[in-house]
Design an enzyme around this catalytic site. Structure first.
Site, PDB file in Angstrom:
ATOM      1  N   THR A   1       0.833  -1.217   0.000  1.00 22.29           N
ATOM      2  CA  THR A   1       0.000   0.000   0.000  1.00 22.29           C
ATOM      3  C   THR A   1       0.868   1.268   0.000  1.00 22.29           C
ATOM      4  O   THR A   1       0.451   2.303  -0.527  1.00 22.29           O
ATOM      5  CB  THR A   1      -0.961   0.048   1.202  1.00 22.29           C
ATOM      6  OG1 THR A   1      -0.208   0.130   2.418  1.00 22.29           O
ATOM      7  CG2 THR A   1      -1.884  -1.153   1.217  1.00 22.29           C
TER       8      THR A   1
ATOM      9  N   LEU B   1      -2.913   4.873  -0.805  1.00 25.44           N
ATOM     10  CA  LEU B   1      -4.316   4.415  -0.811  1.00 25.44           C
ATOM     11  C   LEU B   1      -4.412   3.033  -0.167  1.00 25.44           C
ATOM     12  O   LEU B   1      -4.679   2.029  -0.826  1.00 25.44           O
ATOM     13  CB  LEU B   1      -4.831   4.396  -2.251  1.00 25.44           C
ATOM     14  CG  LEU B   1      -4.952   5.761  -2.929  1.00 25.44           C
ATOM     15  CD1 LEU B   1      -5.488   5.596  -4.357  1.00 25.44           C
ATOM     16  CD2 LEU B   1      -5.847   6.717  -2.145  1.00 25.44           C
ATOM     17  N   HIS B   2      -4.220   2.998   1.164  1.00 23.03           N
ATOM     18  CA  HIS B   2      -4.196   1.721   1.879  1.00 23.03           C
ATOM     19  C   HIS B   2      -5.491   0.923   1.645  1.00 23.03           C
ATOM     20  O   HIS B   2      -5.473  -0.153   1.051  1.00 23.03           O
ATOM     21  CB  HIS B   2      -4.026   1.963   3.388  1.00 23.03           C
ATOM     22  CG  HIS B   2      -2.817   2.757   3.752  1.00 23.03           C
ATOM     23  ND1 HIS B   2      -1.524   2.292   3.609  1.00 23.03           N
ATOM     24  CD2 HIS B   2      -2.698   4.014   4.271  1.00 23.03           C
ATOM     25  CE1 HIS B   2      -0.667   3.213   4.022  1.00 23.03           C
ATOM     26  NE2 HIS B   2      -1.343   4.264   4.435  1.00 23.03           N
ATOM     27  N   ASP B   3      -6.610   1.448   2.115  1.00 25.74           N
ATOM     28  CA  ASP B   3      -7.872   0.701   2.017  1.00 25.74           C
ATOM     29  C   ASP B   3      -8.370   0.535   0.584  1.00 25.74           C
ATOM     30  O   ASP B   3      -8.852  -0.554   0.221  1.00 25.74           O
ATOM     31  CB  ASP B   3      -8.946   1.386   2.877  1.00 25.74           C
ATOM     32  CG  ASP B   3      -8.651   1.253   4.361  1.00 25.74           C
ATOM     33  OD1 ASP B   3      -9.186   2.047   5.149  1.00 25.74           O
ATOM     34  OD2 ASP B   3      -7.870   0.349   4.747  1.00 25.74           O
TER      35      ASP B   3
END
Ligand code: RIB
Ligand code: CA
Length: 317
Positions: free
Chosen positions: A198, A246-248
């Site tokens: 991520t 943009l982890h999620d």
């Protein structure tokens, strides 16, 4: 057109959760059957209100049901991330986008997760975007049903050991390490999407601003602009980057297009003891069967393809 995949999203909005939920709810590739809420970035009540807010902003014909879940981690202390996401969880913009008519269900999130697992079995993909408290609690109540789902895509952990909540722990695992360890060693079909990938999934601010201008729907465009601003500001101030990780959204994208990620099948454990390494993810390639089941750990990401998918879906007119 291929049939859309039934998904249940467990989330703790959270600025990047907002972008992830909009990606899922605007994508024709996934059918969001339910959204369950877990305390994480901010309190359960605020996370729940933020999910309802996102659904109202999107003004969907038939919004998915929302089920509040666990307020506290399996083992203390309670850890929040208000310094990243603001006290309301979405950068202080909640005052400009009030929840007017949608309400959360009275059924607990854990019950909703188990019901979905029992009903949809291998057809179901669960996408976990916050601490794994709800998922671990569902596992404790009905492990066979939870092991019987198609995929559990987890935003959490860090295969290379670098953290963001602490030097060695990623926030979701740090928030509830006992839940993370239980899920990683459960035999569920886990795809772990951690900081290793991520933190390579960076959305350049200039590109986002250009694409956002294409969004004609209001209040969606204003809401996205309002939520993105404090997130970009945090990333610039704390990571010196003119873009945000943009982890999620990458976890959602992994459910939409699994080919975006390269993965290895590894043994995984999580440190639960208090101390400097609490929440740290440990992986071992070789290992012995007694180390428990292997999971799919994401090791590389096709960032350009991911960013194109994200912007093409979230910022579609
Ligand atoms: O480490 C990133 C994760 O922690 C994301 O899910 C973010 O929303 C926070 O919950
Ligand atoms: Ca999150």
């Amino acid at each position: 057109m291929t049939q859309s995949t039934p998904v249940l999203i467990d989330t703790d909005p959270g600025l990047d959760d907002v972008l992830a939920l909009v990606l899922a709810l605007r994508s024709p590739a996934v059918d969001v059957r339910a959204i369950t809420v877990v305390a994480g970035n901010v309190s359960l009540a605020r996370c729940t209100q933020n999910v309802l807010r996102i659904l109202e902003v999107l003004d969907l014909d038939s919004p998915p049901p929302v089920f509040p879940g666990c307020e506290k981690p399996l083992s203390p202390p309670v850890v929040r991330a208000e310094h990243v996401h603001g006290s309301d969880g979405i950068g202080g913009v909640s005052k400009d986008f009030p929840v007017r008519h949608l309400q959360a269900r009275s059924t607990h999130a854990v019950t909703a997760i188990i019901d979905a697992a029992r009903r949809l079995k291998r057809r179901l993909t669960v996408i976990a975007l916050g601490p794994l408290t709800n998922v671990a609690s569902a596992l404790a109540q009905d492990a066979p049903a939870m092991r019987g789902i198609g995929r559990l895509v987890v935003m959490g952990g860090s295969a290379d050991g670098r953290g963001n909540a602490t030097p060695s722990a990623e926030f979701n695992f740090f928030s509830d390490p006992s839940a993370a360890r239980a899920v990683m060693r459960s035999g569920m079909p886990v795809v772990e999407v951690g900081l290793t990938v991520t933190q390579k999934a960076i959305l350049p601010k200039a590109r986002f601003d250009r694409q956002l201008a294409l969004v004609t729907r209001e209040p969606l465009r204003s809401f996205l602009a309002a939520c993105a601003e404090p997130y970009f500001e945090f990333c610039l101030k704390h990571e010196g980057a003119d873009g945000c990780a943009l982890h999620d959204p990458l976890a959602v994208a992994a459910a939409i297009e699994p080919g975006l990620l390269s993965t290895d099948r590894l043994h995984c454990d999580v440190v639960t003891a208090q101390g400097l390494t609490r929440g740290r993810m440990l992986v071992e390639a070789g290992g012995r069967d007694r180390d428990g089941p292997r999971i799919q750990v994401a090791t590389a990401v096709d960032t350009p393809r991911f960013i194109d998918l994200f912007l093409g879906t979230v910022c579609s007119p």
